[in-house]
Design a protein around this motif. Structure first.
Motif, mmCIF file in Angstrom:
data_model
loop_
_atom_site.group_PDB
_atom_site.id
_atom_site.type_symbol
_atom_site.label_atom_id
_atom_site.label_comp_id
_atom_site.label_asym_id
_atom_site.label_seq_id
_atom_site.Cartn_x
_atom_site.Cartn_y
_atom_site.Cartn_z
ATOM 1 N N ASP A 72 -7.519 -24.978 31.151
ATOM 2 C CA ASP A 72 -8.869 -25.372 31.841
ATOM 3 C C ASP A 72 -10.102 -25.398 30.929
ATOM 4 O O ASP A 72 -11.091 -26.187 31.284
ATOM 5 C CB ASP A 72 -8.916 -24.266 33.147
ATOM 6 C CG ASP A 72 -8.124 -24.401 34.236
ATOM 7 O OD1 ASP A 72 -7.565 -25.710 34.338
ATOM 8 O OD2 ASP A 72 -7.545 -23.298 34.879
ATOM 9 N N SER A 73 -10.238 -24.418 30.083
ATOM 10 C CA SER A 73 -11.151 -24.285 29.209
ATOM 11 C C SER A 73 -11.501 -25.585 28.382
ATOM 12 O O SER A 73 -12.839 -26.207 28.204
ATOM 13 C CB SER A 73 -11.399 -23.437 28.523
ATOM 14 O OG SER A 73 -10.301 -22.948 27.527
ATOM 15 N N THR A 74 -10.372 -26.133 27.782
ATOM 16 C CA THR A 74 -10.453 -27.347 26.999
ATOM 17 C C THR A 74 -10.268 -28.436 27.570
ATOM 18 O O THR A 74 -10.407 -29.592 27.021
ATOM 19 C CB THR A 74 -9.453 -27.182 25.753
ATOM 20 O OG1 THR A 74 -8.077 -27.035 26.317
ATOM 21 C CG2 THR A 74 -9.910 -26.034 24.965
ATOM 22 N N LYS A 75 -9.865 -28.381 28.793
ATOM 23 C CA LYS A 75 -9.496 -29.663 29.737
ATOM 24 C C LYS A 75 -8.457 -30.546 28.994
ATOM 25 O O LYS A 75 -8.382 -31.795 28.938
ATOM 26 C CB LYS A 75 -10.807 -30.765 30.115
ATOM 27 C CG LYS A 75 -11.757 -29.883 30.649
ATOM 28 C CD LYS A 75 -11.433 -29.345 32.156
ATOM 29 C CE LYS A 75 -12.711 -28.587 32.781
ATOM 30 N NZ LYS A 75 -12.117 -27.763 33.967
ATOM 31 N N ALA A 76 -7.508 -29.964 28.375
ATOM 32 C CA ALA A 76 -6.427 -30.688 27.769
ATOM 33 C C ALA A 76 -5.047 -29.737 27.412
ATOM 34 O O ALA A 76 -5.260 -28.646 27.933
ATOM 35 C CB ALA A 76 -6.810 -30.930 26.399
ATOM 36 N N ASN A 77 -3.931 -30.643 27.280
ATOM 37 C CA ASN A 77 -2.766 -29.672 27.031
ATOM 38 C C ASN A 77 -2.822 -29.098 25.810
ATOM 39 O O ASN A 77 -3.354 -29.504 24.879
ATOM 40 C CB ASN A 77 -1.483 -30.451 27.337
ATOM 41 C CG ASN A 77 -1.242 -31.030 28.582
ATOM 42 O OD1 ASN A 77 -1.696 -30.345 29.516
ATOM 43 N ND2 ASN A 77 -0.751 -32.218 28.791
ATOM 44 N N ALA A 78 -2.296 -27.667 25.875
ATOM 45 C CA ALA A 78 -2.346 -26.975 24.386
ATOM 46 C C ALA A 78 -0.723 -26.376 24.393
ATOM 47 O O ALA A 78 -0.275 -26.129 25.309
ATOM 48 C CB ALA A 78 -3.441 -25.583 24.783
ATOM 49 N N LEU A 79 -0.509 -26.460 23.271
ATOM 50 C CA LEU A 79 0.987 -25.751 22.673
ATOM 51 C C LEU A 79 1.166 -24.346 23.044
ATOM 52 O O LEU A 79 0.009 -23.553 22.770
ATOM 53 C CB LEU A 79 1.475 -26.009 21.610
ATOM 54 C CG LEU A 79 2.627 -25.643 20.908
ATOM 55 C CD1 LEU A 79 3.541 -26.570 21.334
ATOM 56 C CD2 LEU A 79 2.752 -25.476 19.427
ATOM 57 N N VAL A 80 2.087 -23.849 23.875
ATOM 58 C CA VAL A 80 2.257 -22.590 24.179
ATOM 59 C C VAL A 80 3.600 -22.000 23.590
ATOM 60 O O VAL A 80 3.741 -20.739 23.373
ATOM 61 C CB VAL A 80 2.372 -22.174 25.798
ATOM 62 C CG1 VAL A 80 1.076 -22.565 26.246
ATOM 63 C CG2 VAL A 80 3.366 -22.962 26.457
ATOM 64 N N GLY A 81 4.339 -22.988 23.302
ATOM 65 C CA GLY A 81 5.657 -22.303 22.647
ATOM 66 C C GLY A 81 6.566 -23.669 22.449
ATOM 67 O O GLY A 81 6.471 -24.576 22.520
#
Length: 388
Positions: free
Chosen positions: A212-221
């Motif tokens: 939500d903070s970056t408004k983008a998908n982020a790698l979690v694992g």
């Protein structure tokens, strides 16, 4: 004084074979010999799918013994020698089913045992005669009369926890702080994706989550398919936050759309399955709604019972309702060692005894379909390996 040959001369009236005839006779002899060896003693197979990884790898070439369990007599005798379903390189059927014979098994020196890696004809492939159905290879989990159960990914037979195959693979989620893990890294641990057309296999893949903070998908694992030994190695890396297994829990209630064996009547999954009794020759069961769901297909398709109709509450044989049934042959429950990437008995049920082809005994060649380089094409460490 010169010597005189006094021995009578024998003149042969048999004409000398032409080179073409000698070639024909040699080829005919080779075909007959190879056909007999293939039918009676040993047959070569190759592994096309990852369902038995890492016990058996895609690209393994292996020999399967017909002598262990006894050779089957041909059920479909009208067949082009050294073929299976089609003539090599064509879509032309290599057989005629105009003649179908009863199937018998010659004496072997052992029987299918729990833990054996077995080649068999895929039972549900009804477009071919039983002895020409596609060859599958799996590990035998349950023999006739066994009660098979899977609880949280662990197999139990007759209430006792079974020993897992040493190279068995399962699915895990790796939570990490390292975003740079790639194919080169995972290949060090034999975790390799197979991108062959029509049969993609993802033994590792990144998992992303919307931030939500970056408004983008982020790698979690990463989602991994590997064995327990490799997972323990990963736990030693400082960037490894946690590794947890995927475990498909039983649903709250059965789903009418479930593809797991037992259908809508059972709330089973691939990780939580059973208990299920493997049919045994001579055993009689009562045909209630549960047993019809579990064994109706067996009675209808594999027992040569004539015209059989199955409903959720009743089975009729040649128009006559039956309330109990005695099995005519033995059956087996098979699973792949790659437990989360195997289409096996958890989906389609039992393997009839007359579908058993033989026992996998050893690997004589192994070729990596996706090598890092030409020099790594052959897996030298797998040559002439006894199959466990």
């Amino acid at each position: 004084m010169s010597e005189v040959n006094t021995k009578p001369q024998i003149k042969s009236d048999k004409p000398k074979k032409s080179p073409a005839r000698e070639w024909f006779d040699s080829i005919l002899f080779a075909v007959v010999a190879a056909t007999l060896i293939r039918w009676l003693f040993m047959e070569a197979f190759t592994i096309p799918t990852p369902s038995m990884e890492r016990s058996l790898m895609v690209g393994d070439f292996l020999f399967v013994s017909k002598l262990h369990y006894g050779t089957r007599t041909p059920r479909t005798p009208l067949q082009v020698p050294l073929t299976h379903q089609k003539i090599w390189g064509t879509e032309i059927p290599s057989f005629s089913d105009a003649i179908q014979l009863p199937s018998f098994r010659l004496p072997g020196f052992t029987h299918v045992k729990n833990g054996d890696i077995v080649v068999f004809n895929f039972p549900t492939e009804e477009q071919y005669p039983p002895d020409l159905r596609t060859n599958y290879i799996k590990r035998c989990i349950g023999i006739p009369g066994d009660v098979v159960e899977v609880r949280h990914r662990q197999v139990y037979v007759n209430g006792k926890e079974t020993q897992n195959p040493p190279r068995m693979q399962l699915s895990y989620f790796l939570e990490t702080t390292n975003p740079d893990l790639n194919d080169t890294f995972f290949r060090q641990f034999d975790i390799v994706n197979d991108y062959r057309k029509g049969s993609e296999t993802y033994n590792w893949q990144p998992i992303e989550q919307y931030n939500d903070s970056t408004k983008a998908n982020a790698l979690v694992g990463y989602k991994l398919v590997t064995n327990a030994e490799t997972i323990e190695k990963f736990r030693q890396f400082d960037w490894c936050k946690k590794i947890v297994p995927y475990d498909e829990e039983r649903p709250a209630k059965p789903s009418p759309y479930s593809q797991i064996y037992g259908g809508a009547l059972m709330n089973w999954t691939i990780d939580n399955f059973g208990p299920l009794t493997v049919p045994k020759k001579g055993v009689t069961i009562k045909l209630d709604s549960v047993n019809i769901a579990l064994y109706g297909t067996v009675i209808q398709k594999y027992e040569d019972n004539g015209k059989v109709e199955v409903t959720p509450t009743q089975i009729t044989v040649d128009g006559k309702p039956v309330t109990s049934y005695t099995f005519k042959q033995d059956y087996y429950f098979m699973m792949g060692d790659n437990r989360h990437n195997s289409y096996d008995s958890r989906y389609w049920g039992f393997v009839p005894e007359d579908h058993i082809v033989g026992k996998a005994v050893f690997i004589w060649m192994s070729i990596d379909p996706n090598p890092e380089s030409f020099w790594n094409k052959i897996r030298w460490n797998r040559l002439f390996r006894i199959i466990e």
